[in-house]
Design a protein around this motif. Sequence first.
Motif, PDB file in Angstrom:
ATOM      1  N   GLY A 220       0.656  -1.101  -0.405  1.00 56.41           N
ATOM      2  CA  GLY A 220       0.002  -0.223  -0.187  1.00 56.41           C
ATOM      3  C   GLY A 220       0.848   1.016  -0.234  1.00 56.41           C
ATOM      4  O   GLY A 220       0.328   2.765  -0.413  1.00 56.41           O
ATOM      5  N   GLY A 221       2.275   1.252   0.305  1.00 61.07           N
ATOM      6  CA  GLY A 221       3.129   2.151   0.810  1.00 61.07           C
ATOM      7  C   GLY A 221       3.904   2.504   1.634  1.00 61.07           C
ATOM      8  O   GLY A 221       2.915   2.281   3.064  1.00 61.07           O
ATOM      9  N   MET A 222       5.416   2.090   1.465  1.00 61.90           N
ATOM     10  CA  MET A 222       6.078   2.103   2.810  1.00 61.90           C
ATOM     11  C   MET A 222       6.421   3.444   3.290  1.00 61.90           C
ATOM     12  O   MET A 222       7.163   2.839   4.113  1.00 61.90           O
ATOM     13  N   GLY A 223       6.614   3.904   2.493  1.00 59.70           N
ATOM     14  CA  GLY A 223       6.976   5.781   2.902  1.00 59.70           C
ATOM     15  C   GLY A 223       6.631   6.676   2.205  1.00 59.70           C
ATOM     16  O   GLY A 223       6.140   6.662   1.303  1.00 59.70           O
ATOM     17  N   ALA A 224       6.665   7.806   2.710  1.00 55.66           N
ATOM     18  CA  ALA A 224       6.465   9.320   1.588  1.00 55.66           C
ATOM     19  C   ALA A 224       7.580   9.968   2.301  1.00 55.66           C
ATOM     20  O   ALA A 224       7.555  10.219   3.316  1.00 55.66           O
ATOM     21  N   TYR A 225       7.363  11.437   1.517  1.00 51.91           N
ATOM     22  CA  TYR A 225       7.890  12.606   1.632  1.00 51.91           C
ATOM     23  C   TYR A 225       7.507  13.749   0.935  1.00 51.91           C
ATOM     24  O   TYR A 225       6.259  13.429  -0.133  1.00 51.91           O
ATOM     25  N   ALA A 226       7.185  14.670   0.932  1.00 55.17           N
ATOM     26  CA  ALA A 226       6.768  15.949   0.370  1.00 55.17           C
ATOM     27  C   ALA A 226       7.213  17.040   0.789  1.00 55.17           C
ATOM     28  O   ALA A 226       8.075  17.219   1.634  1.00 55.17           O
ATOM     29  N   PRO A 227       7.470  17.890   0.218  1.00 60.53           N
ATOM     30  CA  PRO A 227       7.452  17.940  -1.199  1.00 60.53           C
ATOM     31  C   PRO A 227       7.797  17.313  -2.393  1.00 60.53           C
ATOM     32  O   PRO A 227       9.317  17.154  -2.339  1.00 60.53           O
ATOM     33  N   ALA A 228       8.022  16.716  -3.136  1.00 60.98           N
ATOM     34  CA  ALA A 228       8.765  15.506  -3.853  1.00 60.98           C
ATOM     35  C   ALA A 228       9.540  16.678  -5.266  1.00 60.98           C
ATOM     36  O   ALA A 228       8.726  17.206  -6.440  1.00 60.98           O
ATOM     37  N   GLU A 286       0.496   9.360   1.553  1.00 60.72           N
ATOM     38  CA  GLU A 286       0.813  10.875   1.215  1.00 60.72           C
ATOM     39  C   GLU A 286       0.316  11.725   1.984  1.00 60.72           C
ATOM     40  O   GLU A 286       0.836  12.855   2.112  1.00 60.72           O
ATOM     41  N   ALA A 287      -0.718  11.336   1.977  1.00 59.55           N
ATOM     42  CA  ALA A 287      -1.855  12.319   3.411  1.00 59.55           C
ATOM     43  C   ALA A 287      -0.708  12.598   4.729  1.00 59.55           C
ATOM     44  O   ALA A 287      -0.905  13.538   5.537  1.00 59.55           O
ATOM     45  N   GLN A 288      -0.008  11.660   5.062  1.00 61.03           N
ATOM     46  CA  GLN A 288       0.761  11.862   6.896  1.00 61.03           C
ATOM     47  C   GLN A 288       2.178  12.480   6.033  1.00 61.03           C
ATOM     48  O   GLN A 288       2.457  13.878   7.465  1.00 61.03           O
ATOM     49  N   VAL A 289       2.525  13.187   5.154  1.00 59.39           N
ATOM     50  CA  VAL A 289       2.956  14.419   4.832  1.00 59.39           C
ATOM     51  C   VAL A 289       2.539  15.414   4.258  1.00 59.39           C
ATOM     52  O   VAL A 289       3.574  16.803   3.746  1.00 59.39           O
ATOM     53  N   ILE A 290       1.324  15.298   4.077  1.00 60.93           N
ATOM     54  CA  ILE A 290       1.312  16.665   2.933  1.00 60.93           C
ATOM     55  C   ILE A 290       0.737  17.536   4.393  1.00 60.93           C
ATOM     56  O   ILE A 290       0.460  19.176   4.407  1.00 60.93           O
ATOM     57  N   PHE A 291      -0.316  16.757   5.343  1.00 58.14           N
ATOM     58  CA  PHE A 291      -1.121  18.105   6.095  1.00 58.14           C
ATOM     59  C   PHE A 291       0.195  18.252   7.156  1.00 58.14           C
ATOM     60  O   PHE A 291      -0.597  19.552   7.192  1.00 58.14           O
ATOM     61  N   PRO A 292       1.028  18.320   7.651  1.00 58.10           N
ATOM     62  CA  PRO A 292       1.726  18.400   8.506  1.00 58.10           C
ATOM     63  C   PRO A 292       2.614  19.506   7.578  1.00 58.10           C
ATOM     64  O   PRO A 292       3.364  20.660   8.403  1.00 58.10           O
ATOM     65  N   LEU A 293       2.561  20.290   6.268  1.00 57.36           N
ATOM     66  CA  LEU A 293       3.003  21.062   5.734  1.00 57.36           C
ATOM     67  C   LEU A 293       2.166  22.376   5.707  1.00 57.36           C
ATOM     68  O   LEU A 293       1.981  23.569   5.007  1.00 57.36           O
ATOM     69  N   ALA A 323       8.585  17.607   4.748  1.00 57.22           N
ATOM     70  CA  ALA A 323       7.911  16.039   5.925  1.00 57.22           C
ATOM     71  C   ALA A 323       8.063  14.696   5.463  1.00 57.22           C
ATOM     72  O   ALA A 323       8.105  14.534   3.947  1.00 57.22           O
ATOM     73  N   ILE A 324       8.317  13.710   6.191  1.00 59.88           N
ATOM     74  CA  ILE A 324       8.968  12.300   5.499  1.00 59.88           C
ATOM     75  C   ILE A 324       7.801  11.819   6.835  1.00 59.88           C
ATOM     76  O   ILE A 324       8.323  11.740   8.056  1.00 59.88           O
ATOM     77  N   THR A 325       7.544  10.025   6.220  1.00 58.76           N
ATOM     78  CA  THR A 325       7.129   9.347   6.966  1.00 58.76           C
ATOM     79  C   THR A 325       7.410   7.973   6.674  1.00 58.76           C
ATOM     80  O   THR A 325       7.547   8.198   5.454  1.00 58.76           O
ATOM     81  N   VAL A 326       7.771   7.571   7.474  1.00 54.60           N
ATOM     82  CA  VAL A 326       8.004   6.447   7.500  1.00 54.60           C
ATOM     83  C   VAL A 326       7.343   4.745   7.889  1.00 54.60           C
ATOM     84  O   VAL A 326       7.259   5.322   9.339  1.00 54.60           O
ATOM     85  N   VAL A 327       6.849   4.144   6.695  1.00 56.45           N
ATOM     86  CA  VAL A 327       5.588   3.124   8.277  1.00 56.45           C
ATOM     87  C   VAL A 327       6.594   1.852   7.885  1.00 56.45           C
ATOM     88  O   VAL A 327       7.564   1.354   7.497  1.00 56.45           O
ATOM     89  N   ILE A 328       6.658   1.495   9.521  1.00 51.07           N
ATOM     90  CA  ILE A 328       6.614   0.107  10.286  1.00 51.07           C
ATOM     91  C   ILE A 328       5.423  -0.710  10.125  1.00 51.07           C
ATOM     92  O   ILE A 328       4.574  -0.022  10.585  1.00 51.07           O
ATOM     93  N   ALA A 329       6.048  -1.316   8.776  1.00 52.17           N
ATOM     94  CA  ALA A 329       5.508  -3.074   9.331  1.00 52.17           C
ATOM     95  C   ALA A 329       4.933  -3.913   9.761  1.00 52.17           C
ATOM     96  O   ALA A 329       6.057  -4.266  10.165  1.00 52.17           O
ATOM     97  N   SER A 330       4.782  -5.314   9.813  1.00 54.28           N
ATOM     98  CA  SER A 330       4.117  -6.545  10.452  1.00 54.28           C
ATOM     99  C   SER A 330       4.935  -6.762   9.502  1.00 54.28           C
ATOM    100  O   SER A 330       4.751  -6.796   8.272  1.00 54.28           O
ATOM    101  N   GLY A 331       5.610  -8.207   9.990  1.00 55.91           N
ATOM    102  CA  GLY A 331       6.533  -9.104   9.375  1.00 55.91           C
ATOM    103  C   GLY A 331       5.787  -9.986   8.560  1.00 55.91           C
ATOM    104  O   GLY A 331       4.654 -10.529   9.050  1.00 55.91           O
TER     105      GLY A 331
END
Length: 415
Positions: A220-228, A286-293, A323-331
Motif C-alpha cells: 500500500g506504500g512504505m513511506g513518503a515525503y513531500a514536497p517531491a 501521502e496524506a501523512q506528509v501533506i497535512f503537516p506542511l 515532511a517524511i513518513t516511514v511506515v513500520i509494517a508487520s513481518g
Amino acid sequence: MRYLVIGSGGREHAIAWRLMQDGSAKEVYAAPGNGGIEPDFRADIAESDFAGIAAFCADKKIDMVIVGPEAPLVGGMVDYLEKQKIPVFGPAKKAALLEGSKLFAKRIMEKYGIPTARHLDFAGKLPLLEYIQQEKNFPLVIKLDGLAAGKGVGIPESREEAIHFINNTVADDAGVFVEEFIGGEEASVLCISDGTNIIPFVAAQDHKRIYDGDRGPNTGGMGAYAPAPVITAERLAQVSEKILQPTVDGMRNEGIPFRGILYAGLMVSGDEIKVLEYNVRFGDPEAQVIFPLMNGKLGDLFQAALSGTLDRTDLSFKKNMQAITVVIASGGYPGDYAKGELISGIDKVDGNIIVFHAGTKRIHDAYYTNGGRVLDITAVGDTLREAKDKVYQVIDRISFNGAYYRKDIGYRALK
Ligand code: AMP
Ligand code: GLY
C-alpha cells in the motif's frame, strides 16, 4: 464542528489529527478508526454499514463526514448520506468510478486529451492470452478493471510471466487491458475539487515496494515525503492545467461532477508527465506528509469544496519545509503476517515526531498490531535530510515482534 472520519488507516488518523490540531474541530470521531483514536471517539461501525454510520451521525450530531478509503466511496456512501441530508466530503458513487474502474478512467483520459499510456482492451482471459502469445515487447502492463487493493496490476518482464499473471489473476470474463510500459519517476499530485475549481496540494512521492531500492512486491506504500522535488513548480502547473483541471472539467461535462480529493498517480519522464492511475481520496501514506506542511484549516477546505467556493479559498504550504513518513509494517506484509503483537515504545519518541497509527488496536493502555502497515513515523524539517534523520534516529525505540521498515525513504530526492 463535529467530524466523523470513515476508515481505519494511517491516513484516517492523520485526517483526524489535522482537524483537531488546526482548530477545525471540537470533536473528531472515527469509524472504525484504530488504536490512535481515543477510545471514546471510536465507533465500531464497519465502512460498509452505511445505515449504521447514518444512525451514528444523528446520535452524535455530526456536522460533517469525511470518507477516507476508496471502498465506501465506490460503494456509494456519499450518495447514501447525502440523501439523509448529512454533509459528507467525498465523490459520489459515479464520480468514484475514476478509481473504481480503470477502464472508465481510461475512457475519460482519452476523451479529454489527458496524457496517459496507450492501451488495448480485452473482453476476458482468452482473447488476452491469444494476444500475449504473439506479443514481443516486454515489459508490458496488464491491468484489471475493478478495485483490487493493489493486486490488479501486473508488469510481466516476459511472455511466460505474463501468462502466469493472467492464469492467476484474470477471470474468464474479467474486464482487462494491456498498457504500454512507461519508464520514469513516479509522483503523486493530489488536489481538492468542488466539482468546478481545483486547488493542488504539494506533490508527494510514495515508496510502493516492500524492500529498499524499490525491490520486491508492491504494498500500500512504505513511506513518503513531500514536497517531491521531481515535481518542480513548472511541472505542478503543468499537472494542474493538463491533467487535474481537464479531468474535473471532463467529469462535469459527463454530468458527474467530481467533488472530493482527486489523486493523480503520475509517471514523470523529462517533459512528459502521464497519468498511471487516479484515486478518488487522499493517498496513504501521502496524506501523512501533506497535512503537516499545510497552512490554514483543513475543515475550511472541506467546507469550501462542499459549498463550491474553492475559487475564493486560499491554500498555502509551509515554505522551505519538508515532511517524511516511514511506515513500520508487520513481518511478512504484504503477504501473510501475524496480528496481536504487543507494541512497545510509542511513548519513547519525543514531541518532534508524529506517530500516526494505522494497523493498531488499543486494549486498556497497551497497543497491539492489527494490520499490515502498523505505524507511520513522521517528522518535518528544514530539509528532507533533517526530517529523515529525525525519524530514523528514534524509529528503533518502537518495537514489536517482526517489525519491519524501509531504511531508504526519500532516497530519490537525496541522491
Ligand atoms: P496503478 O495501480 O495503475 O497505479 O499501478 C500500480 C503500479 O504499477 C504503479 O504505481 C506503477 O509503479 C506501475 N505501473 C502502472 N502502470 C504503469 C505503466 N503504464 N508503465 C510503468 N509502470 C506502471
Ligand atoms: N499510497 C498510494 C495510495 O494511497 O494509493
